[in-house]
Scaffold this motif. Sequence first.
Motif, PDB file in Angstrom:
ATOM      1  N   CYS A  57       0.846  -1.198   0.000  1.00 32.62           N
ATOM      2  CA  CYS A  57       0.000   0.000   0.000  1.00 32.62           C
ATOM      3  C   CYS A  57       0.874   1.239   0.000  1.00 32.62           C
ATOM      4  CB  CYS A  57      -0.907  -0.005   1.232  1.00 32.62           C
ATOM      5  SG  CYS A  57      -1.797   1.537   1.507  1.00 32.62           S
ATOM      6  N   CYS A  65      -9.129   4.757  -2.283  1.00 33.49           N
ATOM      7  CA  CYS A  65      -9.835   3.678  -1.582  1.00 33.49           C
ATOM      8  C   CYS A  65     -10.694   4.219  -0.451  1.00 33.49           C
ATOM      9  CB  CYS A  65      -8.840   2.642  -1.046  1.00 33.49           C
ATOM     10  SG  CYS A  65      -7.640   3.309   0.134  1.00 33.49           S
ATOM     11  N   VAL A  66     -10.242   5.306   0.167  1.00 34.39           N
ATOM     12  CA  VAL A  66     -11.007   5.922   1.263  1.00 34.39           C
ATOM     13  C   VAL A  66     -12.269   6.584   0.717  1.00 34.39           C
ATOM     14  CG1 VAL A  66     -10.961   7.744   3.017  1.00 34.39           C
ATOM     15  CG2 VAL A  66      -8.974   6.248   2.708  1.00 34.39           C
ATOM     16  N   CYS A  69     -14.940   3.719  -0.461  1.00 38.60           N
ATOM     17  CA  CYS A  69     -15.451   2.775   0.537  1.00 38.60           C
ATOM     18  C   CYS A  69     -16.805   3.249   1.066  1.00 38.60           C
ATOM     19  CB  CYS A  69     -14.468   2.638   1.690  1.00 38.60           C
ATOM     20  SG  CYS A  69     -15.070   1.560   3.014  1.00 38.60           S
ATOM     21  N   LEU A  74     -12.313   1.882   5.322  1.00 36.34           N
ATOM     22  CA  LEU A  74     -10.980   2.394   5.034  1.00 36.34           C
ATOM     23  C   LEU A  74     -10.965   3.867   5.394  1.00 36.34           C
ATOM     24  CD1 LEU A  74     -10.553   0.443   1.778  1.00 36.34           C
ATOM     25  CD2 LEU A  74      -8.721   0.581   3.460  1.00 36.34           C
ATOM     26  N   ASP A  83      -5.567   3.314   7.114  1.00 35.01           N
ATOM     27  CA  ASP A  83      -5.849   2.118   7.918  1.00 35.01           C
ATOM     28  C   ASP A  83      -7.229   1.577   7.555  1.00 35.01           C
ATOM     29  OD1 ASP A  83      -5.496   0.113   9.763  1.00 35.01           O
ATOM     30  OD2 ASP A  83      -5.155   1.470  11.463  1.00 35.01           O
ATOM     31  N   PHE A  84      -7.596   0.464   8.145  1.00 30.84           N
ATOM     32  CA  PHE A  84      -8.910  -0.133   7.854  1.00 30.84           C
ATOM     33  C   PHE A  84      -9.510  -0.723   9.120  1.00 30.84           C
ATOM     34  CE2 PHE A  84      -5.763  -3.440   7.298  1.00 30.84           C
ATOM     35  CZ  PHE A  84      -6.325  -4.560   7.882  1.00 30.84           C
ATOM     36  N   CYS A  89     -16.382  -3.331   7.315  1.00 34.33           N
ATOM     37  CA  CYS A  89     -16.267  -3.711   5.914  1.00 34.33           C
ATOM     38  C   CYS A  89     -17.386  -4.666   5.509  1.00 34.33           C
ATOM     39  CB  CYS A  89     -14.906  -4.361   5.666  1.00 34.33           C
ATOM     40  SG  CYS A  89     -14.648  -4.907   3.970  1.00 34.33           S
ATOM     41  N   CYS A  95     -12.903  -0.926  -3.064  1.00 31.30           N
ATOM     42  CA  CYS A  95     -11.585  -0.385  -2.733  1.00 31.30           C
ATOM     43  C   CYS A  95     -10.503  -1.036  -3.585  1.00 31.30           C
ATOM     44  CB  CYS A  95     -11.285  -0.583  -1.251  1.00 31.30           C
ATOM     45  SG  CYS A  95     -11.379  -2.308  -0.696  1.00 31.30           S
ATOM     46  N   CYS A  99      -7.852   1.179  -5.930  1.00 33.29           N
ATOM     47  CA  CYS A  99      -6.408   1.193  -5.668  1.00 33.29           C
ATOM     48  C   CYS A  99      -5.622   0.964  -6.952  1.00 33.29           C
ATOM     49  CB  CYS A  99      -6.052   0.128  -4.645  1.00 33.29           C
ATOM     50  SG  CYS A  99      -4.268   0.015  -4.340  1.00 33.29           S
ATOM     51  N   ILE A 104      -4.728  -4.028  -2.097  1.00 31.36           N
ATOM     52  CA  ILE A 104      -5.816  -4.480  -1.222  1.00 31.36           C
ATOM     53  C   ILE A 104      -6.291  -5.858  -1.656  1.00 31.36           C
ATOM     54  CG2 ILE A 104      -8.090  -3.886  -0.291  1.00 31.36           C
ATOM     55  CD1 ILE A 104      -7.534  -0.982  -1.035  1.00 31.36           C
ATOM     56  N   ASN A 117      -1.070  -1.617   6.749  1.00 31.96           N
ATOM     57  CA  ASN A 117      -1.486  -0.417   7.482  1.00 31.96           C
ATOM     58  C   ASN A 117      -0.312   0.183   8.248  1.00 31.96           C
ATOM     59  OD1 ASN A 117      -1.198  -2.267   9.539  1.00 31.96           O
ATOM     60  ND2 ASN A 117      -3.035  -1.630  10.648  1.00 31.96           N
TER      61      ASN A 117
END
Length: 506
Positions: A57, A65-66, A69, A74, A83-84, A89, A95, A99, A104, A117
Motif C-alpha cells: 500500500c 480507496c477511502v 469505501c 478504510l 488504515d482499515f 467492511c 476499494c 487502488c 488491497i 497499514n
Amino acid sequence: MRYGFAIDQRTCIGCHACTVACKTEHEVPLGQFRTWVKYVDAGEFPNTTRSFGVMRCNHCTDAPCVKICPTGALFKRDDGIVDFDNERCIGCKSCMQACPYDAIYIDQDTHTAAKCNMCAHRVDNDMEPACVVVCPTHSIWVGDLDDPTSGIATLVSTQQTAVRSPEQNTGPNVFYLGADRAVLDPLVAPVADTYIWAEPDAHRRETAADLPGDRTTKARTTLNTAHPRPWGWRVTTYLWTKAVAAGALAVAGLAHILGIDLGWLGDYAAPAVAMAGAALTGVLLIWDLKRPERFLYIFLRSNWSSWLVWGAYALAAFGGVAALWVLAAFLGSAWGATVLAWAALVSGALVAGYTGFLFGQAEGRDLWQSPLLFWHLLVQAAMVGTGALLVVAPFAGLSDGAVGFLVRVFVLSTGLHLLMLLIEYSGRHASRQATLAAHIITRGRYARLFWLGAIVPAVVAAALAAPSWNGSAGAALLVAAGLLTQISLLAYETAFVRAGQDPPLS
C-alpha cells in the motif's frame, strides 16, 4: 504529519524477510500478502539481470480507496497512515478497484478488505513496522515525511526517487530509490511462462500476451502475487438489470409527459419491469458482497463521498417511485401520474448513470474513467428499457402513434449507443492502461464477443425495429429487436467489465 516509506532497491537482496515478518505480525492467510517482493528478469542468458521491488500500500495523500469505501471501513489517520476497520467492511471490493497499486485483498478468513497499514498498532507504541525491523540491509525506511529532520525526509529530499503510477495523482507516500522501471511499471514486464518458485495465476497468464512489454530489455516478471478480477458476472449483470429498470420507467414517464398513451403497458408493465429490475439489481449487489449480512451498513454507516452509497439510495428511491406509479395508475390520479412521470425521469437517470461516477472513483481501472460513461449509461438504459417494452408492446393494443414513439426512442438510442462505442474505441485514450484495455476489447481476447455479441445484435435490432418508425410493422420483428438488444448489452458489459480489470497494476 505524513508517515511514509522509502525503499532502497539498490541494497534490497530480495530475501522476503519483510514479507514473512508482515505475514507473522498480522497473521495474513496463506497465499495472501500485505507486502511482497516482485522479481523482474531482463536480457537473455547468459547476459541477464534480476531486479527486485517491494510492493505494498502506498498510503496515498489523496487515497481513492477511502473515497470509494461505502462504510468508512478504510480511513486516513491524522498521521497519514491509511488504515482499515474490518468490523465495518461489507466486502464490496470497490476499494480493490480504486487502488492503482493492487495493494488491497479480501482476507480469506474474515472475508473483509485488508492491506498494509504500516503496522499502525506498533507506530502508536513508538515502534517501527515489522518489515523495517527485520530488513537485514536497512533497505526499508519509515517515518514522517513532513519532518525535515527525520531520516526518511532527508533521504527522499537528497536522493533521486520514483513512485508507482504517478499519473494517477494519488500522492503515493512510498518512494523507491534505484528501482528498475520494469519493476515499477507493470505493463513493461509480462509474466513469464512460469515463475521461479511458483506458477503464475490464471488471470496474469491470460493477460500476459496482451501487454506491450519492452522489446529492448525483454523484461519479464518471474515472481509476483496473484490478483484475480474483483468483479465478475454479477456486476456485469447488474449493469444490465438496472439499465432495463431505469430505461423502462423513464421512457414511460417521457411518454406521459408528451401526452402519448401507452395504456396498461405504461401504467403497469413499465413500473413492474422497473421494480423487478431494481429488486434483481439489489439481489445481485448483495450477493456479490463478501459479507452480505452487513449490507445495511451502506445505509447505517454511510460514507457520503462514495458513489456506491449514493447509488444505493438512488435505487431505493427509484423503487419507491415505481411502486407509487402503480398506485397512482390504480387510483386514476392524473395529477399524481404527472408528478411521478417527472420523478421517473430523474430517478431513472440517477439509477442508470450513477455507475459512471462510481466507476470514475475506481481509479485503478482507467478504461472506466471515460468522460462519456455517464451519458453512455443513460443511452444504454433508454435502449434496453425501451427494448423490454417493445417485447410486450405487440400485445398491449397500442395505437400506431404509441408504437412509433417506442420504436423511435429505441432506434435512436441504439444508434447513439453504437456511435458512442465508435467514438470510445476508435479514438485516443488518456493512459496506456486504458489503451491496452480498449485494444483487448476490439482486437484482443474479447474481440469476438464485442463484434459478434455486442455490435452485430445491436445493428440487427435497430434494423428490425426501423420499419415500425411510424408504428406499422410485424409484432415478431419488434419482439426480436427487443430481445436482441438485451443480448447485445450483456455481451458488451461482459467485455467492458472484464477488460477494465485486465491490465495489471503491480
